[in-house]
Design a protein around this motif. Structure first.
Motif, PDB file in Angstrom:
ATOM      1  N   ALA A 189       6.951  20.818  15.332  1.00 46.55           N
ATOM      2  CA  ALA A 189       7.306  21.249  16.454  1.00 46.55           C
ATOM      3  C   ALA A 189       6.791  20.485  17.988  1.00 46.55           C
ATOM      4  N   ALA A 190       6.369  19.037  17.785  1.00 43.67           N
ATOM      5  CA  ALA A 190       5.532  18.561  18.454  1.00 43.67           C
ATOM      6  C   ALA A 190       6.434  17.338  18.751  1.00 43.67           C
ATOM      7  N   GLN A 225       9.376  29.579  18.235  1.00 46.32           N
ATOM      8  CA  GLN A 225       7.559  30.327  18.384  1.00 46.32           C
ATOM      9  C   GLN A 225       6.592  29.078  19.469  1.00 46.32           C
ATOM     10  N   ILE A 226       6.077  28.448  18.542  1.00 50.29           N
ATOM     11  CA  ILE A 226       4.522  27.302  18.657  1.00 50.29           C
ATOM     12  C   ILE A 226       5.933  26.767  20.680  1.00 50.29           C
ATOM     13  N   ARG A 227       6.741  26.190  20.325  1.00 53.71           N
ATOM     14  CA  ARG A 227       7.545  25.447  21.431  1.00 53.71           C
ATOM     15  C   ARG A 227       7.486  27.265  23.291  1.00 53.71           C
ATOM     16  N   ASP A 240       2.510  19.222   7.890  1.00 50.94           N
ATOM     17  CA  ASP A 240       2.972  20.943   7.829  1.00 50.94           C
ATOM     18  C   ASP A 240       3.480  20.943   6.348  1.00 50.94           C
ATOM     19  N   LEU A 241       4.208  22.004   6.022  1.00 52.30           N
ATOM     20  CA  LEU A 241       3.469  22.572   4.417  1.00 52.30           C
ATOM     21  C   LEU A 241       4.665  23.865   4.243  1.00 52.30           C
ATOM     22  N   PRO A 301      11.467  10.480  16.492  1.00 50.01           N
ATOM     23  CA  PRO A 301      11.890  11.546  14.755  1.00 50.01           C
ATOM     24  C   PRO A 301      11.203  12.104  14.269  1.00 50.01           C
ATOM     25  N   VAL A 302      11.691  12.944  13.419  1.00 54.01           N
ATOM     26  CA  VAL A 302      11.053  14.277  12.931  1.00 54.01           C
ATOM     27  C   VAL A 302      11.203  13.577  11.296  1.00 54.01           C
ATOM     28  N   LEU A 303      10.276  13.714  10.282  1.00 51.41           N
ATOM     29  CA  LEU A 303      10.816  13.614   9.070  1.00 51.41           C
ATOM     30  C   LEU A 303      10.615  14.227   7.755  1.00 51.41           C
TER      31      LEU A 303
END
Length: 324
Positions: A105-106, A307-309, A219-220, A113-115
């Motif tokens: 989310a962050a 939800q986090i955002r 995260d997992l 970029p998201v991996l």
């Protein structure tokens, strides 16, 4: 042809949005044209005449038009996502809580970029699919990119057929942690059931691996075994494995996708024959099975991030996905 399906609904919404947009857009265009007229003020300094020529409603109209354009884009994005989905529904009752994904989310919020790494055995590798794009990691990547079109999202496939926790732990550092992922989706437990490994020993290894992944700042989400004839032939071990993996997720406060329960609902709740989502070996999913699995998992990821955002985060001590 019936006109009450989702495509018609979305197409109709797009048409309405465009129609609603038109008057505001025309007004803004006229206002901008008026403001662009030649001026005697060649120095660019403000003059009373210039101030008087500005339409005081132009900014408001432009804002309304911009919102309408954003609405059209949002509807178009939804239409594209619907057309890319397979006919697949979640079990009745759905997920109570999927889990918190603060790192993903962050990164999305900051435009970074998201991996994501898909870690597992043959059902992560994609055995049974007819082409690489139909594996669940590639399906998931496509769904997330559709939903976040401006984001740089990568999903790496780190599945290796025939493995379970003992073999996976040997490559956890080099193939997962060293890549510095933002999220790891760990599918585990099926081969342990088929090989008659002790579910308790598998759960201990998984818990150790979960701790290492968490310590690395990712995260997992844990994914348990599939519901299929080959796994069901080892019903007692399968049941213990599913319960123990869910317990690990609960204790370590990580996400848990109950694939076993989801697939059981396909067969028992939705009356789908096994051959509609499992290939002839009685174990691996087919293209539709992988697509539905990826789709439901992607929906949960998107919901959790949303939800986090919005500031509706799940408390840190209640982050496990609750089966139906």
């Amino acid at each position: 042809m019936r006109s009450s399906g989702p495509f018609f609904t979305i197409a109709f919404a797009v048409a309405l949005s465009v129609a609603a947009l038109a008057p505001g857009a025309v007004t803004v265009a006229r206002a901008e044209t008026a403001q662009a007229a030649p001026s005697d003020n060649t120095t660019g300094a403000a003059t009373p005449g210039n101030v008087a020529s500005v339409d005081p409603n132009a900014a408001q109209q432009k804002g309304l038009a911009g919102k309408a354009i954003d609405k059209v884009r949002e509807v178009a994005k939804s239409a594209g996502d619907i057309l890319s989905r397979v006919p697949c529904r979640a079990p009745k009752g759905g997920a109570k809580t999927f889990g918190s994904l603060p790192h993903v989310a962050a990164k999305l919020a900051d435009g970074k970029p998201v991996l994501i790494i898909a870690f597992g055995s043959s059902s992560t590798q994609g055995y049974g699919s007819t082409a690489p794009e139909y594996t669940y990691p590639n399906r998931l990547a496509a769904q997330l990119r559709r939903h976040y079109p401006g984001a740089d999202i990568t999903v790496l496939n780190r599945g290796k057929g025939g493995e379970d926790a003992p073999e996976m732990m040997k490559r956890l550092q080099t193939e997962v942690i060293d890549a510095k992922p933002d999220m790891v989706i760990w599918q585990v437990g099926t081969n342990a059931v088929l090989r008659n490994l002790d579910p308790a020993e598998t759960a201990k290894l998984v818990e150790d691996g979960v701790g290492r992944i968490q310590a690395a700042g990712a995260d997992l989400v844990l994914v348990d075994p599939q519901y299929s004839p080959a796994v069901n032939a080892k019903a007692e071990n399968a049941s213990r494995m599913v319960k123990l993996l869910g317990r690990v997720a609960e204790l370590r406060h990580v996400g848990f996708f109950p694939r076993f329960e989801v697939m059981r609902d396909w067969h028992e709740g939705q009356s789908l024959p096994f051959e509609s989502f499992v290939i002839s070996d009685g174990l691996h999913m087919n293209d539709w099975g992988y697509a539905c699995f990826a789709q439901l998992l992607g929906d949960d990821i998107i919901r959790s991030v949303g939800q986090i955002r919005l500031g509706i985060n799940v408390p840190g001590n209640v982050q496990a996905y609750r089966p139906m």
